[in-house]
Design a protein around this motif. Structure first.
Motif, PDB file in Angstrom:
ATOM      1  N   LYS A 173      21.819  33.760   0.390  1.00 39.08           N
ATOM      2  CA  LYS A 173      21.254  34.625   1.433  1.00 39.08           C
ATOM      3  C   LYS A 173      20.071  33.923   2.085  1.00 39.08           C
ATOM      4  N   GLU A 225      26.960  32.037   5.100  1.00 42.29           N
ATOM      5  CA  GLU A 225      26.168  32.980   5.905  1.00 42.29           C
ATOM      6  C   GLU A 225      25.540  32.281   7.095  1.00 42.29           C
ATOM      7  N   SER A 249      30.103  36.928   7.926  1.00 44.77           N
ATOM      8  CA  SER A 249      28.712  36.956   8.359  1.00 44.77           C
ATOM      9  C   SER A 249      28.668  37.040   9.873  1.00 44.77           C
TER      10      SER A 249
END
Length: 448
Positions: A289, A230, A181
């Motif tokens: 996400k 992430e 990420s």
């Protein structure tokens, strides 16, 4: 043989459906503008598609947007071997992430199980001519034959797309890399494997900083592994990682250099009435996400997709059933290993719709405002120009409609694991084994 007048019959359906393992798409990713789309496969290749610019005039005939055509193809990773552990390292591309564009060139990160690479993608439409010490074919001239000096000039040539490796980040992970990420600061990125998360600077390849380490002193005490990680889209000090126990941990790097202690933990209390042998397996989070706004988290486990509010840790604010009808089939799905499939999930550009994959070439979309879900099918007929995606329904009981698919008729080899949503428009990219489908939404909201 001459007496047999019948020609041998070729099973064209088998040839069409035959797929080599190396051609199976393993990741899909749009760049920040949506003009480029990259896919990686199990053969270590990366294919970049570019959106064609619309010619002026007749936009209705050409459609609302240009088509995506192959822009460049290159071999990102090769098979390798770990001699210390006597293990083969697959060339399969696990993840691709684009860096924010700073100039005319594009940069992307690609990773297999062990090694992360930074690639530069650039165009060249001119070449230098008129060297003093080289002839037209590039061979070195005899200096004694050079009697005058010439000024080299750039001459137009056919457009060439060059892809070159700029950095190779190796030896940072003992276990298999499952996530990369890029940070919002544009200078650093994280990479996660089963037990550790490392932070890298894009200009430094020989060292990284370990920011999460959940490896116990005794591996027999291991109870969970990291499944995805992430960075926050706006705050460079925040990141989240998910685990095989279904928990999410939000970490703040301002609190400590080693983020073993999380800032927040998000988990849903388990219903004792639904406890079974498969509970821990199906609760494992396969993807996480951040929303574009940075306010919400989207996670996918085996049967559901959930939306979490960063300000509410006690449970998800929204839960959508992806294929609840498979709960009765968990035993057979365990036997054929499908229960371990890792489905991805994505947001649309406005965070109002979420999408995730399923079996039988189906994928699901959920409207967050109405809570309604729709099942769509990615198949060859729908890839024709202007073809409309068919909505499908899995028959689980009651009145059966025409076109319904029975649970026992689902093809578990046709799974939609990887997908991407255009960052600004309703264009989606769906990977179905070795096929890449790109669809544009033109359906009225009331038909969703």
């Amino acid at each position: 043989m001459g007496e047999d007048g019948e020609s041998p019959k070729i099973n064209h359906s088998f040839l069409r459906d035959y797929v080599t393992e190396a051609d199976v798409i393993s990741t899909v990713e749009f760049n920040q503008t949506g003009d480029l789309l990259a896919t990686g496969d199990k053969g270590g290749r990366v294919v970049i598609f570019q959106r064609e610019t619309e010619p002026k005039g007749e936009p209705e005939e050409l459609g609302e947007s240009g088509e995506y055509n192959v822009y460049s193809t290159f071999q990102s990773h090769e098979p390798d071997f770990d001699y210390l552990k006597s293990l083969e390292i697959e060339e399969k591309i696990n993840k691709i992430r684009w860096l924010p564009q700073q100039n005319a060139a594009h940069f992307l990160l690609s990773t297999n199980d062990k090694t992360i690479k930074l690639w530069k993608v650039s165009e060249r439409d001119k070449r230098p001519e008129g060297y003093n010490l080289k002839d037209e074919e590039g061979r070195i001239k005899d200096i004694s034959t050079v009697t005058s000096l010439r000024v080299p000039v750039l001459k137009p040539t056919d457009l060439m797309v060059e892809v070159r490796p700029r950095r190779i980040f190796a030896n940072g992970h003992t276990y298999h890399v499952n996530s990369i990420s890029v940070n919002s600061d544009g200078e650093t990125y994280l990479s996660a494997d089963d037990l550790r998360i490392n932070m890298w600077h894009l200009d430094i390849t020989d060292r990284s900083f370990n920011i999460v380490d959940i490896k116990p002193a005794n591996m027999e005490d291991l109870t969970e592994v990291i499944t995805a990680a992430e960075f926050h889209p706006h705050h460079c000090h925040l990141f989240v990682y998910s685990s095989s126990k279904g928990t999410l941990r939000l970490c703040d790097m301002r609190e400590s250099a080693l983020c073993d202690k999380h800032s927040k933990i998000f988990e849903e209390p388990e219903d004792p009435g639904n406890r079974s042998f498969f509970s821990e397996i199906i609760s494992s989070v396969s993807d996480v996400k951040f929303s574009h706004s940075g306010r919400y988290l989207l996670t996918r486990d085996y049967l559901t997709v959930k939306v979490w509010d960063l300000n509410m840790e006690k449970g998800p604010v929204e839960t959508y059933q992806v294929h609840e009808y498979l709960r009765s089939k968990l035993c057979s799905l365990y036997e054929n290993d499908c229960i371990f499939d890792k489905f991805e999930c994505v947001w649309n550009s406005t965070d109002s719709v979420i999408m995730t994959g399923a079996y039988n070439s189906f994928f699901r979309m959920f409207d967050r405002e109405t809570g309604r879900g729709v099942t769509l099918e990615a198949w060859r007929e729908s890839s024709k120009p202007r073809a409309v995606l068919r909505t499908r329904r899995v028959y689980t009981g009651g009145r059966r409609r025409r076109g319904d698919v029975g649970v026992d008729s689902l093809d578990f080899t046709k799974k939609i694991l990887h997908m991407a949503w255009h960052p600004a428009e309703n264009i989606i990219a769906i990977a179905a084994t070795n096929n890449l489908y790109i669809f544009q939404d033109r359906v009225n909201a009331e038909n969703q």
